[in-house]
Scaffold this motif. Sequence first.
Motif, PDB file in Angstrom:
ATOM      1  N   ASN A  46     -51.448 -49.656  20.296  1.00  0.00           N
ATOM      2  CA  ASN A  46     -52.405 -50.300  19.395  1.00  0.00           C
ATOM      3  C   ASN A  46     -53.858 -49.958  19.705  1.00  0.00           C
ATOM      4  O   ASN A  46     -54.777 -50.558  19.153  1.00  0.00           O
ATOM      5  CB  ASN A  46     -52.196 -51.814  19.433  1.00  0.00           C
ATOM      6  N   LYS A  47     -54.048 -49.013  20.610  1.00  0.00           N
ATOM      7  CA  LYS A  47     -55.373 -48.446  20.888  1.00  0.00           C
ATOM      8  C   LYS A  47     -56.392 -49.505  21.329  1.00  0.00           C
ATOM      9  O   LYS A  47     -57.509 -49.591  20.787  1.00  0.00           O
ATOM     10  CB  LYS A  47     -55.886 -47.669  19.681  1.00  0.00           C
ATOM     11  N   GLY A  88     -47.929 -69.344  28.934  1.00  0.00           N
ATOM     12  CA  GLY A  88     -48.589 -68.134  28.459  1.00  0.00           C
ATOM     13  C   GLY A  88     -48.795 -68.206  26.962  1.00  0.00           C
ATOM     14  O   GLY A  88     -47.948 -68.730  26.234  1.00  0.00           O
ATOM     15  N   SER A  89     -49.928 -67.693  26.506  1.00  0.00           N
ATOM     16  CA  SER A  89     -50.209 -67.723  25.073  1.00  0.00           C
ATOM     17  C   SER A  89     -51.105 -66.541  24.720  1.00  0.00           C
ATOM     18  O   SER A  89     -51.934 -66.114  25.532  1.00  0.00           O
ATOM     19  CB  SER A  89     -50.902 -69.044  24.696  1.00  0.00           C
ATOM     20  N   VAL A  90     -50.922 -66.014  23.533  1.00  0.00           N
ATOM     21  CA  VAL A  90     -51.744 -64.896  23.073  1.00  0.00           C
ATOM     22  C   VAL A  90     -52.028 -65.089  21.590  1.00  0.00           C
ATOM     23  O   VAL A  90     -51.170 -65.528  20.821  1.00  0.00           O
ATOM     24  CB  VAL A  90     -51.045 -63.542  23.348  1.00  0.00           C
ATOM     25  N   MET A  91     -53.271 -64.789  21.190  1.00  0.00           N
ATOM     26  CA  MET A  91     -53.669 -65.010  19.805  1.00  0.00           C
ATOM     27  C   MET A  91     -54.740 -64.006  19.403  1.00  0.00           C
ATOM     28  O   MET A  91     -55.648 -63.702  20.175  1.00  0.00           O
ATOM     29  CB  MET A  91     -54.214 -66.438  19.632  1.00  0.00           C
ATOM     30  N   ALA A  92     -54.623 -63.497  18.205  1.00  0.00           N
ATOM     31  CA  ALA A  92     -55.654 -62.620  17.657  1.00  0.00           C
ATOM     32  C   ALA A  92     -56.758 -63.459  17.048  1.00  0.00           C
ATOM     33  O   ALA A  92     -56.513 -64.492  16.412  1.00  0.00           O
ATOM     34  CB  ALA A  92     -55.058 -61.692  16.605  1.00  0.00           C
ATOM     35  N   LYS A  93     -57.983 -63.017  17.241  1.00  0.00           N
ATOM     36  CA  LYS A  93     -59.152 -63.633  16.615  1.00  0.00           C
ATOM     37  C   LYS A  93     -60.040 -62.514  16.122  1.00  0.00           C
ATOM     38  O   LYS A  93     -60.783 -61.903  16.880  1.00  0.00           O
ATOM     39  CB  LYS A  93     -59.894 -64.517  17.625  1.00  0.00           C
ATOM     40  N   GLY A  94     -59.928 -62.222  14.830  1.00  0.00           N
ATOM     41  CA  GLY A  94     -60.620 -61.067  14.302  1.00  0.00           C
ATOM     42  C   GLY A  94     -60.093 -59.808  14.964  1.00  0.00           C
ATOM     43  O   GLY A  94     -58.881 -59.593  15.068  1.00  0.00           O
ATOM     44  N   ILE A 135     -54.863 -54.502  13.393  1.00  0.00           N
ATOM     45  CA  ILE A 135     -54.285 -53.977  14.634  1.00  0.00           C
ATOM     46  C   ILE A 135     -54.265 -55.059  15.708  1.00  0.00           C
ATOM     47  O   ILE A 135     -53.291 -55.183  16.465  1.00  0.00           O
ATOM     48  CB  ILE A 135     -55.076 -52.744  15.112  1.00  0.00           C
ATOM     49  N   ALA A 136     -55.321 -55.863  15.784  1.00  0.00           N
ATOM     50  CA  ALA A 136     -55.362 -56.942  16.777  1.00  0.00           C
ATOM     51  C   ALA A 136     -54.229 -57.936  16.537  1.00  0.00           C
ATOM     52  O   ALA A 136     -53.568 -58.381  17.486  1.00  0.00           O
ATOM     53  CB  ALA A 136     -56.715 -57.648  16.729  1.00  0.00           C
ATOM     54  N   THR A 149     -48.871 -60.017  18.470  1.00  0.00           N
ATOM     55  CA  THR A 149     -47.440 -60.266  18.257  1.00  0.00           C
ATOM     56  C   THR A 149     -46.593 -59.452  19.229  1.00  0.00           C
ATOM     57  O   THR A 149     -45.639 -59.962  19.838  1.00  0.00           O
ATOM     58  CB  THR A 149     -47.050 -59.920  16.807  1.00  0.00           C
ATOM     59  N   GLU A 150     -46.944 -58.184  19.393  1.00  0.00           N
ATOM     60  CA  GLU A 150     -46.160 -57.312  20.265  1.00  0.00           C
ATOM     61  C   GLU A 150     -46.329 -57.663  21.742  1.00  0.00           C
ATOM     62  O   GLU A 150     -45.384 -57.521  22.527  1.00  0.00           O
ATOM     63  CB  GLU A 150     -46.548 -55.855  20.012  1.00  0.00           C
TER      64      GLU A 150
END
Length: 407
Positions: A117-118, A200-206, A157-158, A163-164
């Motif tokens: 995802n660069k 653990g948690s992960v979230m895109a913001k912009g 992409i973010a 998700t990945e």
Amino acid sequence: MFSRKTRLSVCIASIVTALSVAGCGSTVAGSSIPAELDVRKLDVGSYSTTPLDMRYTYQNDLSGGLKLAVMRLSDNVVTGMDIDPRFKYSTGSVPFVDAAKATTVLADVTKPVLERNKMMFGFASGSVDKEPDKSGKKVDGQSFTTVAVMQFPDEAIAKQAATEIEDADFAVAADKNEKIALPGYPDAHTHWRPGVATIGSVMAKGSYVISLYLSHTTPDLAALKDLAEKSYAAQVPRLDALEPLTAEEVLFLENDPDGMLRRTFNPNAMGLPDPGKQGSYTMQGFLHQVANTAHWKQTLTDVGLDRFSLSYAGSFSTSMLFRTRDADAARRLASTILDGVYPGVADAPAALPDAKCGEGKSTDDIERKRFRCVVTYREYTATVEADQLRDAHQRAAAQYALLANSQ
């Protein structure tokens, strides 16, 4: 959960380290103004008192630009205290511009995700609620926060990367992990392992992705979810205010936007950006580089600090410059910088007004010099360090003259 195989690097007990004896140049003829000493008469040895931008020109390139981008990001990543005031101590920070370095904080299995995802760059910071022991190791009953923020090329992409990252991390122990929801952040991907006191948690913001790895004293899911929501509540507004960078904008970031580095003692004119060694930060960026976050946040808030810089000159040496509210605040800050790490009495250079020097505790740390001297000039407080007191005095004089010559 996110990998714990590599603990975030621990910063030294007070502030970063010292400057080398190697110098270049000579005293530049300066002029004094009423009520100021004539800096041309100071003993600066062979050290230059010429502002850095007259001795070094930053050439914009991708490597330097990414490092500047990381420093810009660090000014906008939360400390543990921003999440909850009880997280008073730092476990260090990790700047990264590639997936390999990122996986010193995230799980190893996320490396292909970041590469695919660069990921452009990122910054992670850790905190604990109980002071680590003298070796930097955790103590019983300690809770921690680890917050990593990464920028990707665009929002789509973010979102895909977030998700990945979650899918890869969850799959490490899919038979034991359990997905959970955070009511306040429905877009966050979150899981825990029942009976284990971490989440653990992960979230895109912009265009950004926020990754959290948090712990509580007990495997209390309600408390862990609350800590995750507090973490997002503290971090998200900072990213709302931070415009993501395009690849082209990274190439043209300014190396010294507030003129701090030109005023910071740097005898070898080594000006390449390097997080934690050569750069300029807001107070937030500085707080990621000290161990006792609570102490320094209060101290620097009291003196109205708005900018900090540090420069290096090889041989594990660093100098620092603080810009405070006014001259009185600069003198108050100077009176505290020797505390703890440099408690021994050492003569100060007689020619410099309000200068102070201290001798450090004996240590095997090659990055800890024997003497530290502090000088103030108007709203600036600066530190220099050396293993010989006369050398420390000459560096202090050169730093004072540099500040006078930079106005």
